[in-house]
Scaffold this active site. Structure first.
Site, PDB file in Angstrom:
ATOM      1  N   LYS A 115       0.795  -1.098   0.052  1.00 12.17           N
ATOM      2  CA  LYS A 115      -0.013   0.132   0.050  1.00 12.17           C
ATOM      3  C   LYS A 115       0.904   1.230   0.088  1.00 12.17           C
ATOM      4  O   LYS A 115       0.418   2.371  -0.401  1.00 12.17           O
ATOM      5  CB  LYS A 115      -0.996   0.004   1.096  1.00 12.17           C
ATOM      6  CG  LYS A 115      -2.299  -1.035   1.072  1.00 12.17           C
ATOM      7  CD  LYS A 115      -3.215  -0.579   1.796  1.00 12.17           C
ATOM      8  CE  LYS A 115      -4.509  -1.520   1.401  1.00 12.17           C
ATOM      9  NZ  LYS A 115      -5.502  -1.454   2.572  1.00 12.17           N
ATOM     10  N   LYS A 198      -4.805  -9.368  -6.874  1.00 13.32           N
ATOM     11  CA  LYS A 198      -5.836  -9.658  -6.050  1.00 13.32           C
ATOM     12  C   LYS A 198      -7.173  -8.678  -6.422  1.00 13.32           C
ATOM     13  O   LYS A 198      -6.986  -7.403  -6.928  1.00 13.32           O
ATOM     14  CB  LYS A 198      -5.535  -9.095  -4.576  1.00 13.32           C
ATOM     15  CG  LYS A 198      -6.519  -9.642  -3.491  1.00 13.32           C
ATOM     16  CD  LYS A 198      -6.087  -9.043  -2.088  1.00 13.32           C
ATOM     17  CE  LYS A 198      -5.848  -7.838  -1.980  1.00 13.32           C
ATOM     18  NZ  LYS A 198      -5.693  -7.116  -0.360  1.00 13.32           N
ATOM     19  N   LYS A 201     -10.675  -3.263  -4.276  1.00 11.14           N
ATOM     20  CA  LYS A 201     -11.332  -1.878  -4.381  1.00 11.14           C
ATOM     21  C   LYS A 201     -10.477  -0.704  -4.968  1.00 11.14           C
ATOM     22  O   LYS A 201     -11.001   0.061  -5.476  1.00 11.14           O
ATOM     23  CB  LYS A 201     -11.717  -1.146  -3.047  1.00 11.14           C
ATOM     24  CG  LYS A 201     -12.763  -1.949  -2.303  1.00 11.14           C
ATOM     25  CD  LYS A 201     -12.956  -1.673  -0.734  1.00 11.14           C
ATOM     26  CE  LYS A 201     -13.585  -2.570   0.159  1.00 11.14           C
ATOM     27  NZ  LYS A 201     -13.291  -2.435   1.366  1.00 11.14           N
TER      28      LYS A 201
HETATM   29  P1  TYM Z   1     -10.793  -5.299   3.706  1.00 13.79           P
HETATM   30  O1  TYM Z   1     -11.865  -4.108   3.813  1.00 13.79           O
HETATM   31  O2  TYM Z   1      -9.999  -4.977   2.718  1.00 13.79           O
HETATM   32  O3  TYM Z   1     -11.603  -6.469   3.192  1.00 13.79           O
HETATM   33  C1  TYM Z   1     -12.743  -7.025   3.764  1.00 13.79           C
HETATM   34  C2  TYM Z   1     -12.547  -8.432   3.825  1.00 13.79           C
HETATM   35  O4  TYM Z   1     -12.442  -8.947   2.563  1.00 13.79           O
HETATM   36  C3  TYM Z   1     -11.760  -9.906   2.251  1.00 13.79           C
HETATM   37  N1  TYM Z   1     -10.975  -9.718   0.909  1.00 13.79           N
HETATM   38  C4  TYM Z   1     -10.800 -10.587   0.007  1.00 13.79           C
HETATM   39  N2  TYM Z   1     -11.059 -12.040   0.313  1.00 13.79           N
HETATM   40  C5  TYM Z   1     -10.778 -12.946  -0.956  1.00 13.79           C
HETATM   41  N3  TYM Z   1     -10.525 -12.167  -2.191  1.00 13.79           N
HETATM   42  C6  TYM Z   1     -10.302 -10.965  -2.312  1.00 13.79           C
HETATM   43  N4  TYM Z   1      -9.841 -10.314  -3.233  1.00 13.79           N
HETATM   44  C7  TYM Z   1     -10.599 -10.081  -1.203  1.00 13.79           C
HETATM   45  N5  TYM Z   1     -10.451  -8.648  -1.124  1.00 13.79           N
HETATM   46  C8  TYM Z   1     -10.776  -8.464   0.405  1.00 13.79           C
HETATM   47  C9  TYM Z   1     -10.534  -9.420   3.182  1.00 13.79           C
HETATM   48  O5  TYM Z   1      -9.708 -10.395   3.368  1.00 13.79           O
HETATM   49  C10 TYM Z   1     -11.298  -9.273   4.452  1.00 13.79           C
HETATM   50  O6  TYM Z   1     -11.851 -10.209   5.210  1.00 13.79           O
HETATM   51  N6  TYM Z   1      -7.801  -4.805   7.591  1.00 13.79           N
HETATM   52  C11 TYM Z   1      -9.104  -5.217   7.087  1.00 13.79           C
HETATM   53  C12 TYM Z   1     -10.349  -4.883   7.832  1.00 13.79           C
HETATM   54  C13 TYM Z   1     -10.162  -5.083   9.542  1.00 13.79           C
HETATM   55  C14 TYM Z   1     -10.267  -6.438  10.148  1.00 13.79           C
HETATM   56  C15 TYM Z   1     -10.216  -6.119  11.509  1.00 13.79           C
HETATM   57  C16 TYM Z   1     -10.799  -7.695   9.512  1.00 13.79           C
HETATM   58  C17 TYM Z   1      -9.781  -4.150  10.179  1.00 13.79           C
HETATM   59  N7  TYM Z   1      -9.845  -4.813  11.623  1.00 13.79           N
HETATM   60  C18 TYM Z   1     -10.140  -7.048  12.294  1.00 13.79           C
HETATM   61  C19 TYM Z   1     -10.837  -8.596  10.586  1.00 13.79           C
HETATM   62  C20 TYM Z   1     -10.738  -8.477  11.770  1.00 13.79           C
HETATM   63  C21 TYM Z   1      -9.443  -4.868   5.550  1.00 13.79           C
HETATM   64  O7  TYM Z   1      -8.847  -3.769   5.290  1.00 13.79           O
HETATM   65  O8  TYM Z   1     -10.447  -5.728   5.028  1.00 13.79           O
END
Ligand code: TYM
Length: 335
Positions: A115, A198, A201
């Protein structure tokens, strides 16, 4: 079981989020509610500000993501749904954990490297420290299970390391070590334009991802234009290695129809993408259309969404209080 997970309220919910995480949230929610366990799902707005977000966009996106989660099946009567900013204990515990986490541990986080890109010196301190806030998010609630996509695995390992070190350093059993729950078939959904990147967004090309709000025609068009290769589909999964785009489309189909990759290949072996793509598009439309229709209806109900988030936050604040208190006490801090 105590299940906790979060999603950043930036952009739209996409297929990677849905198959990698949200669908599992909903499945676990229904099983866990029946078993009397607790679930907390939150919008990670404190994580979203690690990069610049226009304030008015953040507010709108937070509501929209809440509406999208409800449309996808998160049920505020079974799970607590809230945004982090409404529960100050997340930020408070994060500070305490900053002092346990080691710089060397954060230096290994691959997501920061991706990032921050080339401009590492210009990245915010928040972007670097982000996984510690994520550790606080789960440790705060004595979480046992965290349903996430594979890209979050490293962050959860860090949360476990932080928890174990804190427990050892301060001779306590305060923090529970959480286990990630990663779906086998859809752990990592890839971009439709590049099978080695991947689905995300932040990809500038909207053709690289399926959004949960895409129309039926958009979905069909994105799948029609998805990158593939000229070979027909093989009859076993091993032969998809080295064909990342083909592998990704078959994995998406398998996840949508709750089948193994082998079962999907058994049906499509020998066929080219001209036959496979329309079948995949149809599956996608079937799954996503009802979610989209619910979302379009819900998203205008701002007051109702805010009420849901406030109700969730109120309960979360209560659940968080004893662990936060325990962390202050373990450290010898007086309040
Ligand atoms: P975020 O917002 O990027 O994504 C949310 C969830 O979607 C999953 N994900 C994917 N899974 C499979 N293939 C993909 N291409 C893909 N893109 C996204 C992510 O693995 C995630 O589960 N840091 C986290 C948010 C967060 C969080 C937490 C999660 C903050 N605190 C505590 C769990 C526990 C994030 O940015 O996810």
């Amino acid at each position: 079981m105590r299940i906790v997970s979060g999603i950043q309220p930036t952009g739209n919910l996409h297929l990677g989020n849905y198959l990698g995480a949200i669908r599992n949230w909903v499945r676990m929610q229904d099983e866990n509610a029946a078993a009397g366990g607790d679930m907390l799902f939150f919008l990670a707005d404190l994580h979203a500000i690690t990069v610049y977000n226009k304030p008015e966009d953040l507010a709108a996106n937070t509501r929209e993501m809440a509406a999208a989660l409800i449309a996808a099946g998160v049920d505020p009567d079974k799970a607590l749904l809230f945004n982090q900013a409404r529960v100050p204990a997340h930020a408070e515990l994060a500070w305490l954990l900053f002092c346990t986490a080691r710089i060397g541990w954060l230096n290994r986080m691959t997501q920061f490297k991706e990032k921050s890109g080339k401009n590492r010196e210009g990245a915010s301190v928040g972007l670097y420290a982000y996984p510690v806030l994520q550790a606080a998010d789960v440790l705060l609630y004595e979480t046992t299970h965290v349903p996430v996509g594979e890209d979050q695995k490293q962050h959860l390992e860090l949360a476990r390391d932080i928890a174990a070190k804190f427990n050892t350093d301060f001779d306590t059993e305060l923090f529970v070590l959480p286990d990630p729950i990663i779906p086998p078939a859809a752990a990592r959904i890839m971009s439709l334009r590049d099978g080695t990147a991947k689905m995300s967004k932040s990809d500038p090309s909207d053709m690289s991802r399926i959004n949960l709000i895409d129309s039926d025609d958009d979905i069909a068009q994105k799948i029609r234009k998805a990158k593939t290769d000229p070979e027909p589909l093989p009859d076993n999964a091993a032969e998809l290695d080295g064909r990342p785009e083909a592998k990704n489309l078959v994995a998406i189909y398998a996840a949508l129809s709750d089948e193994s990759v082998e079962a999907v290949l058994a049906r499509f072996a020998g066929h080219g993408f001209g036959a496979f793509k329309p079948a995949l598009a149809e599956r996608l439309v079937e799954t996503l259309r009802p979610i989209r229709l619910r979302f379009l209806d819900l998203k205008h109900h701002h007051a109702a969404i805010d009420r849901v988030l406030e109700r969730g936050a109120e309960a979360a604040r209560k659940l968080a209080a004893p662990v936060l208190d325990g962390a202050y006490k373990a450290l010898g801090l007086q309040r």
